[in-house]
Design a protein around this motif. Structure first.
Motif, mmCIF file in Angstrom:
data_model
loop_
_atom_site.group_PDB
_atom_site.id
_atom_site.type_symbol
_atom_site.label_atom_id
_atom_site.label_comp_id
_atom_site.label_asym_id
_atom_site.label_seq_id
_atom_site.Cartn_x
_atom_site.Cartn_y
_atom_site.Cartn_z
ATOM 1 N N UNK A 190 0.821 -1.216 0.000
ATOM 2 C CA UNK A 190 0.000 0.000 0.000
ATOM 3 C C UNK A 190 0.852 1.263 0.000
ATOM 4 N N UNK A 191 2.051 1.130 0.536
ATOM 5 C CA UNK A 191 2.954 2.289 0.611
ATOM 6 C C UNK A 191 4.371 1.778 0.715
ATOM 7 N N UNK A 192 5.276 2.402 -0.013
ATOM 8 C CA UNK A 192 6.674 2.012 0.047
ATOM 9 C C UNK A 192 7.534 3.241 -0.176
ATOM 10 N N UNK A 193 8.106 3.742 0.899
ATOM 11 C CA UNK A 193 8.954 4.927 0.794
ATOM 12 C C UNK A 193 10.181 4.729 1.677
ATOM 13 N N UNK A 194 11.007 5.744 1.750
ATOM 14 C CA UNK A 194 12.247 5.626 2.506
ATOM 15 C C UNK A 194 11.991 5.368 3.989
ATOM 16 N N UNK A 195 10.901 5.953 4.515
ATOM 17 C CA UNK A 195 10.633 5.858 5.952
ATOM 18 C C UNK A 195 9.891 4.583 6.329
ATOM 19 N N UNK A 196 8.875 4.232 5.539
ATOM 20 C CA UNK A 196 8.024 3.090 5.906
ATOM 21 C C UNK A 196 7.616 2.268 4.685
ATOM 22 N N UNK A 197 7.299 1.018 4.945
ATOM 23 C CA UNK A 197 6.693 0.134 3.956
ATOM 24 C C UNK A 197 5.450 -0.469 4.600
ATOM 25 N N UNK A 198 4.315 -0.346 3.901
ATOM 26 C CA UNK A 198 3.042 -0.820 4.447
ATOM 27 C C UNK A 198 2.452 -1.848 3.490
ATOM 28 N N UNK A 199 2.043 -2.998 4.039
ATOM 29 C CA UNK A 199 1.504 -4.070 3.218
ATOM 30 C C UNK A 199 0.217 -4.605 3.839
ATOM 31 N N UNK A 200 -0.749 -4.913 2.957
ATOM 32 C CA UNK A 200 -1.987 -5.577 3.373
ATOM 33 C C UNK A 200 -1.794 -7.071 3.136
ATOM 34 N N UNK A 201 -1.800 -7.842 4.212
ATOM 35 C CA UNK A 201 -1.474 -9.259 4.131
ATOM 36 C C UNK A 201 -2.662 -10.091 4.598
ATOM 37 N N UNK A 202 -2.974 -11.130 3.843
ATOM 38 C CA UNK A 202 -4.058 -12.049 4.205
ATOM 39 C C UNK A 202 -3.460 -13.337 4.734
ATOM 40 N N UNK A 203 -3.714 -13.622 6.003
ATOM 41 C CA UNK A 203 -3.182 -14.830 6.618
ATOM 42 C C UNK A 203 -3.969 -16.057 6.163
ATOM 43 N N UNK A 204 -3.426 -17.230 6.427
ATOM 44 C CA UNK A 204 -4.042 -18.479 5.961
ATOM 45 C C UNK A 204 -5.443 -18.677 6.532
ATOM 46 N N UNK A 205 -5.704 -18.109 7.701
ATOM 47 C CA UNK A 205 -7.038 -18.243 8.306
ATOM 48 C C UNK A 205 -8.049 -17.241 7.743
ATOM 49 N N UNK A 206 -7.590 -16.445 6.749
ATOM 50 C CA UNK A 206 -8.480 -15.482 6.094
ATOM 51 C C UNK A 206 -8.459 -14.094 6.682
#
Length: 364
Positions: free
Chosen positions: A168-184
């Motif tokens: 969702x966001x990737x810059x020098x300060x932070x990286x943000x990801x939306x992750x779906x775990x195996x349990x949904x």
């Protein structure tokens, strides 16, 4: 049974005053019978409720200190957004004639709220709510209510989970990801990237940004401001040196304020949402904590309820001037959100003005 805090959220200003007036009258009656009140109520009709009670410690019938202490405890646990109504209820001819002046009560409530805030340090200790794991190479905190094998696997390889998720966001300060775990379950993984050795060493002398956000979310929840629930926090370390840190929170789906308040958007829900936002803005001066970034994208609307995200710049202030300067910058930023939407600007301008006045008048 429901907390008075939750019960009042969707009430009008007039209804809030009426219910608070009724509540304080009932508290007074309990005190006359040497009983203590809580914020738990049982609603019996559209206009009545009963209070849960607890016995007061043994004390002289002529000694009022326990009654005052119980009142202050109740007002401390009341969401700060409701403080503004007390001045309409606190007058010499009312039920509160046996209590100290409102200004005295407000000062004691503020001090007790700050004391409760300090107790949040326990979120970094092993207890019934949190599980802490630490070694030379890491420091990890998991909120036990969300613990499980999926979260454990994620924390063992957070960078892999970030890469597998939707960035969702990737810059020098932070990286943000939306992750779906195996349990949904969908979670947000936020990595605070190192900006170099010097920066990492500096951050090692103070709290990591993940730690600031972790504690900030718990404090916002305590004072009635919704924010995504913390799941886990991880600091990758080399002894005292923090290389990088991660924060895992629940994912909240919804529109941002910037998406909702557009001229072409359907506007019937605008006043309702704006009032909820006003409640949030008026909370901060009562406890002197600052979010640090009132961008419209940091307000997520979930079921007509604003949720605050991005607590990277969150801070608690002991001194009023420091808080005021920070808070006014936040309000200036909030005002700039609506430059291209005159309808939203017209709606939020009096709210912003009220927030400024509330800040200046809250010099406790």
């Amino acid at each position: 049974m429901i907390s008075l805090n939750e019960f009042l959220i969707h009430k009008t200003d007039e209804e809030r005053c009426q219910w608070l007036n009724s509540y304080l009258k009932e508290v007074t009656k309990l005190h006359q019978n040497r009983q203590a009140a809580t914020l738990e109520i049982t609603v019996t009709s559209t206009s009545e409720y009963t209070l849960e009670i607890a016995s007061l410690p043994n004390s002289s019938l002529t000694d009022n200190k326990w009654c005052i202490a119980n009142l202050i405890d109740c007002l401390t646990r009341l969401y700060p957004r409701y403080d503004r109504y007390l001045s309409q209820l606190w007058h010499p001819d009312s039920f509160i004639k046996d209590y100290p002046p409102l200004k005295t009560i407000e000062k004691r409530v503020y001090k007790k709220r700050k004391a409760r805030e300090k107790n949040l340090k326990h979120c970094f200790e092993n207890n019934t709510h949190f599980q802490v794991s630490k070694s030379w190479n890491h420091y990890q905190v998991i909120q036990k209510a969300f613990d499980g094998p999926e979260l454990t696997r994620l924390l063992q390889a957070p960078d892999q989970a970030i890469a597998e998720g939707e960035i969702l966001k990737d810059c020098k300060a932070t990286t943000v990801s939306l992750y779906k775990m195996a349990n949904g379950q969908k979670v947000i993984i936020k990595r605070y990237n190192s900006k170099g050795t010097a920066y990492s060493l500096t951050r090692s002398l103070i709290d990591s940004r993940a730690r600031v956000c972790w504690q900030g979310a718990l404090l916002l929840d305590q004072i009635g401001i919704s924010t995504p629930k913390n799941l886990a926090m991880l600091e990758v370390r080399q002894g005292p040196w923090i290389k990088t840190s991660y924060l895992i929170t629940e994912f909240k789906e919804g529109e941002t304020l910037s998406d909702l308040y557009r001229e072409e958007h359907e506007q019937s829900s605008w006043p309702t949402i704006a009032r909820q936002v006003e409640d949030i803005l008026l909370t901060y001066p009562r406890v002197r904590v600052a979010h640090g970034d009132f961008k419209a994208t940091n307000f997520i609307i979930d079921k007509n309820q604003p949720i605050m995200i991005d607590l990277d710049s969150f801070r608690s202030c002991s001194f009023f001037k420091i808080f005021k300067d920070t808070y006014f910058r936040d309000l200036d930023r909030f005002e700039r959100n609506w430059v291209r939407c005159p309808s939203a600007m017209k709606l939020f301008t009096p709210i912003i003005q009220n927030a400024r006045y509330s800040c200046l008048s809250a010099t406790l």
